[in-house]
Write an enzyme that holds these catalytic residues in place. Structure first.
Site, PDB file in Angstrom:
ATOM      1  N   GLU A   1       0.823  -1.208   0.000  1.00 49.23           N
ATOM      2  CA  GLU A   1       0.000   0.000   0.000  1.00 49.23           C
ATOM      3  C   GLU A   1       0.859   1.261   0.000  1.00 49.23           C
ATOM      4  OE1 GLU A   1      -3.053   0.335  -0.557  1.00 49.23           O
ATOM      5  OE2 GLU A   1      -3.748  -1.728  -0.364  1.00 49.23           O
TER       6      GLU A   1
ATOM      7  N   CYS B   1     -13.048   1.425 -14.978  1.00 46.45           N
ATOM      8  CA  CYS B   1     -13.541   2.795 -14.799  1.00 46.45           C
ATOM      9  C   CYS B   1     -12.352   3.757 -14.733  1.00 46.45           C
ATOM     10  CB  CYS B   1     -14.375   2.874 -13.518  1.00 46.45           C
ATOM     11  SG  CYS B   1     -15.357   4.379 -13.376  1.00 46.45           S
TER      12      CYS B   1
ATOM     13  N   CYS C   1     -17.180   1.350 -20.257  1.00 49.20           N
ATOM     14  CA  CYS C   1     -18.504   1.330 -19.626  1.00 49.20           C
ATOM     15  C   CYS C   1     -19.350   0.126 -20.043  1.00 49.20           C
ATOM     16  CB  CYS C   1     -19.250   2.620 -19.949  1.00 49.20           C
ATOM     17  SG  CYS C   1     -18.487   4.088 -19.231  1.00 49.20           S
TER      18      CYS C   1
ATOM     19  N   CYS D   1     -18.529  -2.898 -17.977  1.00 48.73           N
ATOM     20  CA  CYS D   1     -18.460  -2.699 -16.522  1.00 48.73           C
ATOM     21  C   CYS D   1     -19.450  -3.628 -15.819  1.00 48.73           C
ATOM     22  CB  CYS D   1     -18.764  -1.251 -16.173  1.00 48.73           C
ATOM     23  SG  CYS D   1     -18.801  -0.917 -14.400  1.00 48.73           S
TER      24      CYS D   1
ATOM     25  N   CYS E   1     -24.803   2.568 -12.298  1.00 45.75           N
ATOM     26  CA  CYS E   1     -24.041   3.788 -12.588  1.00 45.75           C
ATOM     27  C   CYS E   1     -24.938   4.877 -13.177  1.00 45.75           C
ATOM     28  CB  CYS E   1     -22.892   3.471 -13.544  1.00 45.75           C
ATOM     29  SG  CYS E   1     -21.839   4.892 -13.905  1.00 45.75           S
TER      30      CYS E   1
END
Length: 455
Positions: free
Chosen positions: A64, A219, A226, A229, A235
């Protein structure tokens, strides 16, 4: 991100338009996790062969921190090298800062490495070597903010808390048509509220990774996919695009609500650009241009042995590129200055150089907030002409092998390669230096401790 952790139960009340219904949440979780299980990338930090939760949490922590403002494909090799060198939090805590900087060299944002090691030392000293298992407690460690704490807690310890990073903000802003500046505190808190509502309490780690994976691979900021997705049915930004294309609304009540709240809702978009479609979301404040700075770099070489050596100095312990090694650098124009005076003033090096530095050319390097121009100068000197002092800023002579495999920045490697090529082919027009690839790191001191080979 804010430094204090927010309880998943302490959520902001959002306008219905920008919120999720209970049914939408259940469907969203199911579709997203199903897609993630089929499509997730094979990344080394997702493979936790150890059954030890503490070791897995440490691996997640390292990944991270490395991934902050750094591309995944760049991080992979650094992560693998790091984990081979320091596979546990205990191993990292016992390393020296110079060793840490050497392994990190080239990854940028060097303060991340320093704080990561400070965090490891804190775990060993204050937590008896056991990494905290909650986001609230993780935030008490050096270098761990709200996002990193939530990521480690959810992925390594299954705490049901959501995460908010750049990818998640983009996904949520499109899902709920949040068009305000994502840097505003109220908007950030709205994202945390949505993320904590959506997170799957039975599988928070995979859910949060799936949200980030969706933002990174589907995205995306530009040219989002799209049509493929897995959560496009939820959305609102995508539905609006389809509605405009069909010159009708798929959810008339929702669109009416959006139109009615444009002037009085702090989360709604203004100045919608039809040509941008879903890329109207998110909105960001205009980034300030990097400030321009110039430094004069002096490569002092000694050719008294079979291998040319170069004078290196260590940067100060705070600020940009803290504690890294570099060639002596000055703000003054070297052709108009007394080099001996500058070396003594800046680095406590007493020198009696008689030659005048020769200008080689210039190298440009872009840091996150600085457009740096290095004016590169070269001079040859005898080691006897320089007396290196032991002070807060150390200095020493290094061969090419030593300096290129030690804790120096990508910018200084660029400068060195530029100097090397220009000096070997005088008069040839220089092209821009290519990006540096990470190389195998070694402890700088180890080169001076090598035993001579037996003849």
């Amino acid at each position: 991100m804010p430094s204090s952790a927010k309880s998943a139960g302490n959520l902001l009340k959002l306008p219905p338009l920008h919120d999720f219904t209970r049914d939408e949440i259940q469907s969203f979780r199911k579709n997203l996790i199903s897609w993630y299980n089929r499509s997730k990338r094979n990344l080394p930090w997702r493979d936790h062969p150890s059954g030890d939760q503490n070791t897995n949490a440490y691996a997640e922590w390292v990944s991270e921190v490395m991934l902050q403002q750094t591309r995944v494909d760049t991080v992979i090799k650094y992560y693998e090298n790091w984990m081979k060198r320091w596979p546990t939090v205990e191993a990292l805590a016992s390393a020296s800062l110079e060793e840490v900087n050497q392994v990190w060299a080239g990854l940028g944002y060097y303060s991340r490495a320093r704080r990561l090691q400070e965090g490891a030392k804190t775990v060993m000293e204050d937590y008896k070597g056991v990494i905290p298992s909650t986001a609230k407690e993780l935030e008490k460690l050096p270098g761990i903010g709200r996002y990193t704490a939530a990521a480690i807690a959810s992925i390594a310890f299954a705490e049901p808390v959501g995460v908010v990073d750049g990818n998640v903000m983009r996904v949520l802003s499109r899902l709920r048509r949040i068009g305000s500046n994502i840097g505003d505190q109220s908007v950030i808190e709205a994202f945390w509220t949505l993320s904590n509502k959506l997170v799957d309490p039975n599988n928070p780690g995979d859910f949060n990774q799936a949200m980030m994976e969706l933002g990174a691979t589907v995205c995306t900021p530009k040219s989002p996919s799209c049509s493929s997705c897995p959560v496009k049915d939820a959305c609102l930004a995508y539905k609006e695009v389809l509605g405009r294309e069909k010159q009708s609304t798929l959810r008339k009540s929702a669109i009416d609500d959006i139109e009615n709240c444009v002037d009085n809702c702090s989360l709604c978009v203004s100045n919608y650009d039809v040509s941008m479609g879903v890329m109207n979301y998110p909105r960001k404040a205009k980034k300030a241009s990097p400030r321009k700075e110039t430094a004069h770099v002096l490569l002092i070489s000694s050719k008294e042995t079979s291998e040319t050596e170069y004078l290196m100095v260590q940067r100060e312990a705070s600020g940009l590129l803290a504690n890294l090694w570099e060639f002596p650098s000055f703000s003054e124009e070297l052709l108009k200055a007394d080099v001996n005076h500058l070396l003594n003033e800046y680095f406590s090096i007493r020198s009696s150089i008689t030659d005048i530095p020769v200008i080689v050319g210039q190298v440009e390097h872009i840091f996150s907030h600085i457009h740096q121009t290095y004016q590169v100068h070269s001079i040859t000197a005898s080691k006897d002409a320089l007396i290196l002092a032991e002070c807060s800023r150390k200095s020493q002579w290094c061969s090419k092998e030593q300096l290129m495999s030690s804790a120096i920045s990508t910018a200084m490697k660029k400068v060195f390669r530029f100097h090397e090529e220009a000096c070997s082919q005088p008069g040839r027009k220089r092209r821009k230096a290519p990006p540096e690839k990470p190389e195998k790191q070694a402890t700088l001191q180890s080169f001076f401790n090598k035993k001579p080979k037996k003849g």
